[in-house]
Write an enzyme that holds these catalytic residues in place. Structure first.
Site, PDB file in Angstrom:
ATOM      1  N   PHE A 106      -2.560  -2.941   7.254  1.00  0.00           N
ATOM      2  CA  PHE A 106      -1.921  -1.853   6.512  1.00  0.00           C
ATOM      3  C   PHE A 106      -1.862  -0.563   7.315  1.00  0.00           C
ATOM      4  CE2 PHE A 106      -6.280  -0.638   5.736  1.00  0.00           C
ATOM      5  CZ  PHE A 106      -6.249   0.722   5.443  1.00  0.00           C
ATOM      6  N   LYS A 107      -2.735  -0.443   8.286  1.00  0.00           N
ATOM      7  CA  LYS A 107      -2.818   0.806   9.032  1.00  0.00           C
ATOM      8  C   LYS A 107      -1.627   1.022   9.959  1.00  0.00           C
ATOM      9  CE  LYS A 107      -7.751   0.948   8.347  1.00  0.00           C
ATOM     10  NZ  LYS A 107      -9.112   0.971   8.879  1.00  0.00           N
ATOM     11  N   ASP A 108      -0.754   0.015  10.060  1.00  0.00           N
ATOM     12  CA  ASP A 108       0.495   0.231  10.804  1.00  0.00           C
ATOM     13  C   ASP A 108       1.336   1.320  10.153  1.00  0.00           C
ATOM     14  OD1 ASP A 108       0.334  -1.582  12.974  1.00  0.00           O
ATOM     15  OD2 ASP A 108       0.746  -3.252  11.621  1.00  0.00           O
TER      16      ASP A 108
END
Length: 435
Positions: A106-108
């Site tokens: 999700f940190k993309d």
């Protein structure tokens, strides 16, 4: 947009200052002076818009004084150029798959948006920037790929030696160019402490333009609002209420959801699902906030013993614990419970939950048991934060197979480039100065 420090509401800095400085000098965290409320008509029309169009509505409301509409659209379309699908798990429960970006986490969303915001400002300022980031697993990979070969920026990633998965370590250590990785002989909290001390060290700040790509940086949180709003848009016509269940370590992800709620996103409740590092669940039960050294778990990206972003959450509720508890709940689960949940869902649905997502699944089961009256009214959205391939040891033990993405297969062919270091700040400082 003006921003204040959670330690000083009278402070006022602009977005560029907050993005490049990351932390105020008083050791608080930056927050927007105002979280503007979106018009009801705008939100009502989201079911006819794409994720990128919804993202623009949210971001422009905050950033319109700092970035032109044209530039902001370009940043969003480039940064969020992948999907975040909702996958039905059972009747009223959905998995929000946030691992379809390049680093499979999700940190993309945050890493790619932040790198493009910084590049936008760097065009004007021509600054040389040094980014320091601590990671317990997924942040480092997203930051590495988000900032790889961005001109004018060098990234130093610190991770706890032996406490990230093999795939996560490859994502941190095989980039080269402007990305360097340091394996710290300690915990994530030790890595985070080194980064924070560096930001407040006069000599390092004299030598470098230091900033962070952790969720302490406000530009990481803003894009994480996007997928909460997009999920609401896909479900709002079928359910009265939506409850978001967010696996939480440093509490940046759930803080972003609460920011969206404060801007008008209709949400019934947020639930933080944690592992054995249960500082926040204990606080909500006892009223006594007691950080402690983190312990290693299967859900390693959540191995945080003093979650930085929880101060932002408390700030948004005026430090009123009762007000917080009305909107936010929290549950904690140990490794055995996590493994049982993974096996249960795989055997029943043939769907593979990563260890972090499994904590969210367990929380939904407990919520439903505790809240029979809303059983048929609410949709439960579990944020799936990472692709299962990042945890091969877990699934090998459980005898569960999954399809490995092509970008992971390519990592095995690359050579690791990593430096080893203790947890002494003096050693870290000397490394930065002398390299």
């Amino acid at each position: 947009m003006k921003l204040y420090s959670t330690n000083n509401h009278n402070l006022a800095v602009d977005l560029e200052t907050a993005v490049f400085n990351s932390l105020p000098a008083d050791k608080g965290l930056y927050m927007p002076n105002v979280l503007p409320k979106l018009d009801d008509a705008v939100i009502a029309g989201w079911d006819k818009k794409s994720l990128q169009e919804i993202a623009f509505d949210l971001a422009y409301a905050l950033l319109k004084d700092d970035i032109s509409a044209q530039d902001l659209r370009a940043i969003i379309n480039d940064a969020a150029n992948f999907d975040a699908p909702l996958v039905p798990l059972q009747d009223d429960t959905y998995i929000l798959e946030l691992f379809h970006g390049p680093s499979l986490a999700f940190k993309d969303f945050g890493g790619r948006f932040m790198s493009r915001i910084m590049a936008h400002f760097l065009k004007k300022e021509q600054k040389e920037i040094r980014i320091l980031v601590a990671t317990s697993g997924d942040t480092g990979g997203a930051v590495a790929l988000g900032f790889l070969d961005v001109p004018g920026i060098k990234v130093t990633i610190l991770y706890p030696k032996g406490k990230v998965s093999p795939i996560q370590e490859l994502q941190l250590t095989t980039n080269g160019n402007n990305i360097e990785a340091i394996a710290v002989d300690g915990t994530f909290d030790d890595c985070q402490a080194l980064v924070k001390k560096a930001f407040h060290d006069p000599e390092l700040n004299e030598k470098f333009n230091l900033t962070s790509a952790n969720s302490i940086n406000i530009s990481r949180l803003i894009p994480q609002m996007f997928y909460y709003a997009n999920s609401y848009a896909r479900l709002k016509n079928d359910y009265e209420d939506i409850i978001f269940v967010t696996p939480s370590g440093n509490f940046g992800n759930i803080a972003a959801g609460i920011m969206a709620y404060k801007m008008g996103l209709p949400v019934k409740r947020f639930i933080a699902a944690t592992n054995s590092n249960d500082i926040v669940p204990q606080y909500l039960t006892s009223g006594n906030y007691q950080p402690r050294p983190s312990v290693q778990t299967l859900a390693n990206a959540m191995d945080v013993g003093d979650p930085s972003n929880f101060v932002r959450i408390m700030d948004m509720f005026g430090k009123d614990l009762d007000a917080l508890k009305q909107m936010v709940g929290a549950y904690a689960y140990n490794d055995e419970q996590i493994k049982t949940a993974i096996s249960e869902v795989y055997n029943r649905k043939k769907y593979v939950l990563c260890p972090h997502t499994a904590t969210g699944y367990l929380a939904v089961k407990d919520i439903k048991a505790d809240d029979e009256q809303n059983k048929d009214k609410a949709a439960y959205v579990i944020l799936s934060t990472a692709h299962p391939c990042k945890f091969p040891d877990v699934f090998g033990e459980l005898g569960i197979n999954y399809e490995e993405p092509e970008q992971v297969k390519a990592l095995y062919q690359k050579e690791k480039q990593v430096k080893q270091m203790g947890k002494s700040f003096e050693e870290f400082k000397a490394f930065l100065i002398n390299e």
